[in-house]
Design a protein around this motif. Sequence first.
Motif, short mmCIF file in Angstrom:
data_model
loop_
_atom_site.label_atom_id
_atom_site.label_comp_id
_atom_site.label_asym_id
_atom_site.label_seq_id
_atom_site.Cartn_x
_atom_site.Cartn_y
_atom_site.Cartn_z
N LYS A 110 2.00 -24.62 50.65
CA LYS A 110 1.06 -25.55 51.28
C LYS A 110 -0.16 -25.80 50.39
CE LYS A 110 2.34 -24.29 56.01
NZ LYS A 110 1.86 -23.73 57.30
N GLN A 111 -0.45 -24.84 49.52
CA GLN A 111 -1.63 -24.97 48.66
C GLN A 111 -1.32 -25.71 47.37
OE1 GLN A 111 -3.37 -21.16 47.74
NE2 GLN A 111 -5.46 -21.97 47.71
N LEU A 112 -0.05 -25.77 47.00
CA LEU A 112 0.35 -26.33 45.71
C LEU A 112 0.64 -27.82 45.79
CD1 LEU A 112 2.71 -23.49 44.48
CD2 LEU A 112 0.63 -24.23 43.31
N VAL A 113 0.22 -28.54 44.75
CA VAL A 113 0.53 -29.96 44.58
C VAL A 113 0.89 -30.19 43.13
CG1 VAL A 113 -0.33 -32.32 44.72
CG2 VAL A 113 -1.09 -30.64 46.39
N GLN A 114 1.97 -30.94 42.90
CA GLN A 114 2.34 -31.26 41.52
C GLN A 114 2.04 -32.73 41.24
OE1 GLN A 114 5.61 -33.13 40.42
NE2 GLN A 114 4.50 -33.20 38.47
N ILE A 115 1.23 -32.97 40.21
CA ILE A 115 0.91 -34.34 39.78
C ILE A 115 1.00 -34.38 38.26
CG2 ILE A 115 -0.77 -36.21 39.78
CD1 ILE A 115 -2.06 -35.03 42.25
N TYR A 116 1.83 -35.26 37.75
CA TYR A 116 1.90 -35.42 36.29
C TYR A 116 0.61 -36.01 35.74
CZ TYR A 116 7.02 -34.74 36.36
OH TYR A 116 8.28 -34.22 36.50
N LYS A 146 7.10 -29.90 37.60
CA LYS A 146 7.95 -29.33 38.65
C LYS A 146 8.35 -27.90 38.30
CE LYS A 146 9.86 -33.69 40.40
NZ LYS A 146 8.93 -34.57 39.70
N GLN A 147 8.58 -27.66 37.02
CA GLN A 147 8.92 -26.32 36.58
C GLN A 147 7.77 -25.34 36.87
OE1 GLN A 147 9.58 -25.98 32.35
NE2 GLN A 147 10.48 -23.95 32.47
N ASP A 148 6.55 -25.79 36.62
CA ASP A 148 5.40 -24.92 36.86
C ASP A 148 5.15 -24.75 38.36
OD1 ASP A 148 3.47 -23.26 35.73
OD2 ASP A 148 1.90 -24.77 35.96
N LEU A 149 5.45 -25.75 39.15
CA LEU A 149 5.35 -25.63 40.61
C LEU A 149 6.25 -24.49 41.09
CD1 LEU A 149 4.17 -27.14 43.21
CD2 LEU A 149 6.44 -28.20 43.34
N LYS A 150 7.45 -24.46 40.58
CA LYS A 150 8.40 -23.41 40.94
C LYS A 150 7.89 -22.04 40.50
CE LYS A 150 13.35 -22.28 40.38
NZ LYS A 150 13.27 -21.03 39.59
N LEU A 151 7.35 -21.96 39.30
CA LEU A 151 6.83 -20.68 38.80
C LEU A 151 5.66 -20.18 39.64
CD1 LEU A 151 6.94 -21.40 34.95
CD2 LEU A 151 8.35 -19.76 36.20
N HIS A 152 4.76 -21.07 40.05
CA HIS A 152 3.64 -20.67 40.89
C HIS A 152 4.12 -20.17 42.25
CE1 HIS A 152 0.83 -22.48 37.99
NE2 HIS A 152 -0.15 -21.87 38.67
N THR A 161 5.75 -24.93 29.76
CA THR A 161 6.49 -25.81 30.63
C THR A 161 6.21 -27.24 30.18
OG1 THR A 161 4.59 -25.95 32.13
CG2 THR A 161 6.24 -24.28 32.64
N GLY A 162 7.05 -28.17 30.60
CA GLY A 162 6.76 -29.57 30.34
C GLY A 162 7.74 -30.33 29.49
N PRO A 163 8.15 -29.81 28.32
CA PRO A 163 9.03 -30.61 27.47
C PRO A 163 10.30 -31.11 28.15
CG PRO A 163 8.12 -28.83 26.19
CD PRO A 163 7.67 -28.61 27.61
N ASN A 165 0.40 -23.31 32.03
CA ASN A 165 1.45 -22.95 32.97
C ASN A 165 1.25 -21.55 33.55
OD1 ASN A 165 3.00 -20.87 31.42
ND2 ASN A 165 3.33 -22.56 30.00
N TYR A 166 2.02 -21.25 34.59
CA TYR A 166 1.85 -20.00 35.31
C TYR A 166 2.11 -18.78 34.42
CZ TYR A 166 2.37 -16.19 38.58
OH TYR A 166 2.23 -14.98 39.22
N LEU A 167 3.09 -18.87 33.55
CA LEU A 167 3.42 -17.72 32.69
C LEU A 167 2.24 -17.38 31.79
CD1 LEU A 167 7.10 -18.61 31.68
CD2 LEU A 167 6.32 -17.00 33.43
#
Length: 363
Positions: free
Chosen positions: A164-170, A150-156, A292-294, A121-123
């Motif tokens: 535009k550069q970010l994509v979230q895929i589980y 989604k949590q990590d998307l927000k952090l990034h 992130t994740g749980p 994750n970003y942190l």
Amino acid sequence: MIKKRICFIIGVLANTGGTERVCTMIANALCERYDVTILSTWHKGDPSFQINKNVNIDYLMEPWEGKIYHFFPKYFDWKYSRYLLRKKFDVCIDVDICLAEHTVPALAEAQTKIIEWCHFNYLHTASDPERLHCLELAKKSSSRIVVLTKQDLKLHKEGGVSSKQLVQIYNPLTFDHVKPSPRSQHLAIAVGRLTDQKGFDLLLQAWAKVKQQNTDWRLAIIGSGEFEQSLKNLRDELHLESVEFMPATSNIESWYDKASAVLVSSRYEGFPMVLLESLSKGLPAVAFDCPTGPRELIDNGSTGFLISPDDGTNKFAEKTIELLESRDLQNEFSANALEKSKQFEIESIKQQWINLLDQVISE
């Protein structure tokens, strides 16, 4: 029609972790549509997970070359650059963002597109100077940065990465033709590398409290790592005869089939595969709500219990006891977990990767 050529680049394909398993799964899923290669930067044995015959496997460095690398670190980059320029892939996917340090300069003059796949994750990235440096390289040179939650998307985004550069895929479910665990034994399991990240020291402290009230459940910790001896010492200090340590295995599904609950004590995660796998096996879980994740895998009070890290091992033990002492609660969480697992099936995740790759290739 000539297939577009893509390459997944990973550190050591022979490792048995979730990253290697997911990389293999996605490569297998995409090989009908693309010409897929997995490049393992080091050759340390055969792949730990089954790879489709249509996926090419290449190795950059043989073990004997470690001596050369030790005295001449640039030797690695020289081989890396020669390989990528010779192969002329359409897209290279770094399975660990730390590889950007090598991939970005190697492809600086090439037409190959780069995708960074962040499994931490970003942190965690922001606290590690090497990873942060690689993220800065990725921001300048990669077509996309894939994050797992989604949590990590927000952090990034908050960290300055362009939307535009970010994509979230589980990550997808990892088991084929999965059958729910019979949950017939009083066995809880914890799975992961024996490192500080996974917080197994916290788990042992919590389990000591659990055993004060619950005597017939056992705990198996499945994994290998540098903290193995210190964790075994802690187990012995706490007189936890009900805890056994088992080595990492590529057949982890057999342990889920023996288990009736899963415990996740991580201090941080990218996307905890053990929770995803436990959903697909219908296993109720107790986990720290770490970044992130749980929280995207456990619906608190529905598929398991989420514990604030600030509440510590006492709360973790309390909710574990509540779960282990109620078969009705276990049954309820199990049914809900099986239903939730459907959103992570491979076909859905595969299509998201196809959409991403086609878009990047067409740009």
